[in-house]
Design a protein around this motif. Structure first.
Motif, PDB file in Angstrom:
ATOM      1  N   TRP A  40       0.823  -1.210  -0.382  1.00  0.00           N
ATOM      2  CA  TRP A  40       0.087   0.076   0.132  1.00  0.00           C
ATOM      3  C   TRP A  40       1.029   1.226   0.028  1.00  0.00           C
ATOM      4  N   THR A  41       1.996   0.926   0.052  1.00  0.00           N
ATOM      5  CA  THR A  41       2.758   2.646   0.031  1.00  0.00           C
ATOM      6  C   THR A  41       4.550   2.806  -0.413  1.00  0.00           C
ATOM      7  N   SER A  56      -5.142   3.354   0.314  1.00  0.00           N
ATOM      8  CA  SER A  56      -6.432   2.610   0.702  1.00  0.00           C
ATOM      9  C   SER A  56      -7.001   2.417  -0.093  1.00  0.00           C
ATOM     10  N   ASP A  57      -7.931   1.322   0.431  1.00  0.00           N
ATOM     11  CA  ASP A  57      -8.604   0.886  -0.334  1.00  0.00           C
ATOM     12  C   ASP A  57     -10.222   1.646  -0.237  1.00  0.00           C
ATOM     13  N   GLN A  65      -3.707   0.065   5.823  1.00  0.00           N
ATOM     14  CA  GLN A  65      -3.053  -0.673   5.706  1.00  0.00           C
ATOM     15  C   GLN A  65      -3.663  -2.356   5.526  1.00  0.00           C
ATOM     16  N   TRP A 238      -3.456  -2.742  -9.098  1.00  0.00           N
ATOM     17  CA  TRP A 238      -2.699  -4.550  -8.178  1.00  0.00           C
ATOM     18  C   TRP A 238      -2.485  -4.792  -9.618  1.00  0.00           C
ATOM     19  N   PRO A 257       1.967  -3.199  -6.670  1.00  0.00           N
ATOM     20  CA  PRO A 257       2.106  -3.280  -5.455  1.00  0.00           C
ATOM     21  C   PRO A 257       3.489  -3.515  -5.629  1.00  0.00           C
TER      22      PRO A 257
END
Length: 829
Positions: A40-41, A56-57, A65, A238, A257
């Motif tokens: 996520w980052t 974030s979703d 996260q 993703w 990701p």
């Protein structure tokens, strides 16, 4: 905060700061910045004061996260419910709440909204999208983006473009001609980019006309950035990025990701090999640094939004309830026995109410897939009605017909905690569980690492509501041991089935056992899970297992008979029917539009014994309603979020009006829909219907839909009094002719007349050109002015470019696309 404030904030000149930061980076740091460091980052670069940027979703909540219940989130109603409000300002307010949630969770960018169109009712992810109409989709999406970004949090509008179904979404080549591509599928993105200025766009998995979207130079570089002036960051869906050189030259800025992507070290190597230039890398890095500056991740640089002006203190539960009420669509409301209409229910006259349907007790408030969040509480329809009705009203419940094929997650009557254990038995972390679903994707709880984690125990108590033989179910890929009341009921090694690791992770095989329990007597429950694997690839930490529970049940025939008896003995019956995650979820399309299980039979049987039967349809997108003319009232609740049961009680009992209008057409049968093909042939899906999707394509009277686009009833009546129009705007005056305050959505449609230009291309019979929400008290009049955008009179010319089609048009002020109240003509030169 005013409407134009985010636009002013977005024009803060971050260029000098971005250029200074860029100049301080070497090639390897630049390439690393364009690649996710984990799920996520993006990586921090302390040398230039760059903090790690967290995504974030969404879109109905902010998960953060941790894809688990460890850190609960507010769960709003589904995007279809928000679109049913037809209210961009309400969407903006939901954006404020989501930004507040994002800041609380340390999130800088929300991966939302989803603005793909409802091309076919069979699309499995339609609950996450807004509408079949591009104008309505664009307006709601723009409100959402404004609200989130006014809160200082970025958005990534997705999935650019053509991700309108789930079947083979990773590889399908969607063949879309230029005109429908421009007039329909690109139109919401264009509206949002030009009116709300999003800081990010997410490119889709699929191909469009032969090129995967993460490499689509024409649509990204020439259209999105060139024609529309998008200056934000382009993030891949993703694992969607496939090729280093083609992705960079196709306009992709960030590959997610990480840590292993087509960027990072492979990108630096491509520059050194002369396959791409460092200047091309610099352009992508500039956009990532701009996103960081806007979200406050670049030290010493003011963010795009002053923290002092950020909306704060928003009551998430109250807003979730309001959005639910405003999105509920009353499809049908007929008199009962020649008296008053079925809704609202008269609580002062009601002495008994039968609430029927498994989903009335075990509410389905969310769609499946990446849109899932974990609320700290859920109000079911049964709970909402019991709380709202006077104490002297007898409320009985019967499940009737359970549509679920899998055992529901353990929740009611359970108090659970998850304990993360090392090999020597040490507790690495412990957290309360909302239900029996233990999941983490991309990030384990604090104190837990992949190297140290050996097992997880879901432990707590179960206090049964009823006595008898209860069903427990476990699912997960690994060793599972279930102990209930000190007895080991299951101890098995559960291997994955099939070859798809994501499918094995998200939908592991379920094992069931039973135990005899006593009502009201707590028993200890422990589910120990030793996973086969703790990842979905390099750096993608992942954990997923579940504990399910079902109370003792009668056989299916007896369940329906019990519900019929309850309905026959009550003054009124409320039947809640629903879809399941096997029907509506990311990753799969629907095979049909039928309600799962025996729910249609249940409604028909209840309606036969109680003339005051109200059916609540708990689905995120259209389902067939073969019984809808046999019941006096049908209310669509969509997936109503965590406060759905409380909102439902308020609407059924009349303290609030159902405010929604259909954002998509509801067919009588799937065979009648204009588009019924979502499965590719030979890897290719042809959008052969052109511009004729949704209500635009419903042109055969013999196959009229059950409920048309824009339809929805309130608790009052409206009289449309006057319509004045020019080529630039319309002014509508209407009056609330009922006895209650009310809300109306005024819809403006354009229709070409026989005097249209002889060279005009084939067009739909009519199309939405504008809309507005008005409110008025009993007997009061309201007036609204609605702009007619120039684009409403234009088509995309196959030679390339928008062409204004001259001629005479009928302007229609309508309650729905099929209920047109006033008309006028306007000549466009």
């Amino acid at each position: 905060m005013t409407d134009d404030q985010p636009q002013r904030a977005a024009r803060v000149d971050h260029t000098p700061a971005v250029e200074r930061a860029l100049a301080a980076l070497d090639l390897d740091a630049k390439a690393r910045l364009l690649s996710g460091q984990d799920m996520w980052t993006l990586p921090a670069l302390p040398g230039i004061g760059l903090r790690s940027l967290v995504m974030s979703d969404g879109p109905v909540g902010v998960r953060g996260q941790d894809w688990s219940a460890e850190d609960p989130s507010v769960a709003l109603p589904s995007p279809t419910a928000l679109a049913a409000s037809w209210d961009p300002e309400l969407a903006r307010r939901t954006g404020h709440l989501l930004a507040q949630e994002a800041r609380r969770k340390g999130v800088h960018v929300l991966l939302a909204p989803t603005v793909n169109l409802h091309r076919s009712p069979l699309g499995g992810r339609h609950f996450e999208c807004y509408s079949e109409d591009p104008l309505l989709t664009g307006a709601i999406g723009a409100g959402y983006v404004r609200g989130v970004q006014e809160g200082g949090v970025g958005t990534t509008v997705k999935h650019f473009v053509g991700n309108d179904a789930e079947t083979d979404r990773l590889t399908v080549d969607n063949r879309i001609a230029p005109r429908p591509l421009r007039e329909l599928y690109l139109a919401p993105f264009e509206h949002i980019v030009t009116n709300a200025h999003p800081w990010g766009i997410m490119t889709a998995y699929n191909q469009v006309n032969g090129s995967t979207m993460t490499e689509h130079r024409y649509l990204v570089n020439e259209v999105l950035r060139g024609e529309w002036g998008f200056d934000g960051c382009n993030v891949s869906d993703w694992t969607a990025a496939r090729d280093t050189v083609r992705a960079l030259r196709g306009g992709l800025d960030v590959a997610m990701p990480g840590p292993r992507t087509v960027y990072g070290a492979p990108l630096a190597a491509a520059v050194r090999a002369g396959e791409v230039t460092e200047a091309e890398v610099d352009d992508a890095v500039r956009r990532v640094l701009l996103l960081a500056a806007r979200t406050g991740c670049l030290e010493g640089v003011p963010a795009a939004v002053d923290p002092a002006g950020v909306p704060q203190g928003i009551d998430g539960r109250a807003l979730a309830r309001e959005v639910a009420r405003r999105g509920f669509v009353l499809l049908r409301n007929e008199p009962v026995g020649g008296a008053r209409r079925a809704l609202p229910l008269d609580a002062t006259a009601l002495r008994s109410l039968a609430v029927i349907g498994a989903s009335a007790r075990d509410a389905r408030v969310l769609g499946g897939g990446s849109a899932t969040v974990f609320p700290d509480s859920v109000v079911s329809p049964l709970e909402g009605l019991r709380a709202a009705l006077p104490e002297d009203v007898e409320v009985t419940f019967a499940p009737g017909a359970d549509p679920r094929t899998r055992t529901p997650y353990a929740r009611e009557g359970f108090a659970l905690r998850a304990r993360y254990l090392a090999a020597d038995g040490r507790v690495l972390a412990e957290a309360p569980q909302f239900d029996g679903k233990v999941q983490a994707v991309g990030h384990f709880p604090a104190g837990v690492s992949r190297d140290d984690l050996a097992a997880v125990e879901l432990t707590g108590t179960c206090t049964p509501r009823t006595g008898g033989r209860h069903t427990f179910a476990v699912a997960g890929t690994g060793d599972l041991r279930l102990t209930v009341g000190g007895a080991v009921l299951l101890d098995e090694r559960c291997a994955p089935e099939g070859h798809d690791p994501f499918e094995a992770f998200m939908h592991p095989v379920e094992r069931q056992v039973t135990a005899e329990l006593t009502a009201g007597e707590p028993v200890d429950v422990v589910l120990r899970f030793v996973p086969f694997s703790l990842g979905l690839g390099e750096g993608m930490d992942a954990l997923h297992f579940t504990l399910g529970h079902r109370e003792p049940q009668l056989d299916p025939d007896a369940e329906i008979e019990e519900a019929v008896r309850a309905a026959a003995a009550a003054d009124a019956a409320v039947v809640v029917v629903a879809t399941t995650e096997d029907v509506e979820s990311e990753g799969l399309d629907r095979r049909d539009l039928r309600l799962p299980g025996r729910q249609d039979e249940l409604v028909a049987r209840v309606a036969a014994v109680n003339p005051h039967t109200v059916v609540v349809v708990n689905s995120g997108s259209p389902v067939e309603l073969p019984w809808h003319t046999r019941v006096p009232a049908v209310l669509l609740s969509w997936f109503p979020g965590q406060e759905g049961g409380a909102a439902l009680a308020e609407v059924l009992l009349g303290t609030h009006e159902p405010g929604g209008r259909l954002p998509t057409t509801w067919p009588t049968r799937i065979e009648d829909a204009p588009v019924t093909t979502v499965t590719p042939t030979g890897g290719r899906l042809d959008y052969s219907e052109g511009v004729f999707i949704g209500y635009r394509g419903w042109r055969t009277p013999a196959a009229a839909p059950a409920y048309p686009f824009g339809h929805g009833l309130g608790y009052t009546d409206w009289e449309y009094e006057s319509l004045d129009t020019t080529p630039d705007s319309v002014r509508v005056r209407l009056r609330n002719a009922g006895e209650r305050p009310g809300r109306e959505v005024v819809q403006i449609y354009l229709a070409p007349t026989a005097d249209a230009a002889p060279d005009a291309p084939e067009r739909p019979d009519r199309w939405l050109a504008g809309f507005a929400v008005v409110e008025a008290g009993p007997g009061e009049s309201a007036e609204t002015e609605i702009p007619l955008p120039d684009r409403a009179f234009a088509v995309w010319d196959e030679d390339g470019g928008w062409r204004r089609v001259k001629g005479v048009y009928t302007v229609e002020a309508a309650h729905s696309v099929a209920d047109r109240r006033l008309t006028a003509e306007v000549t466009v030169g």
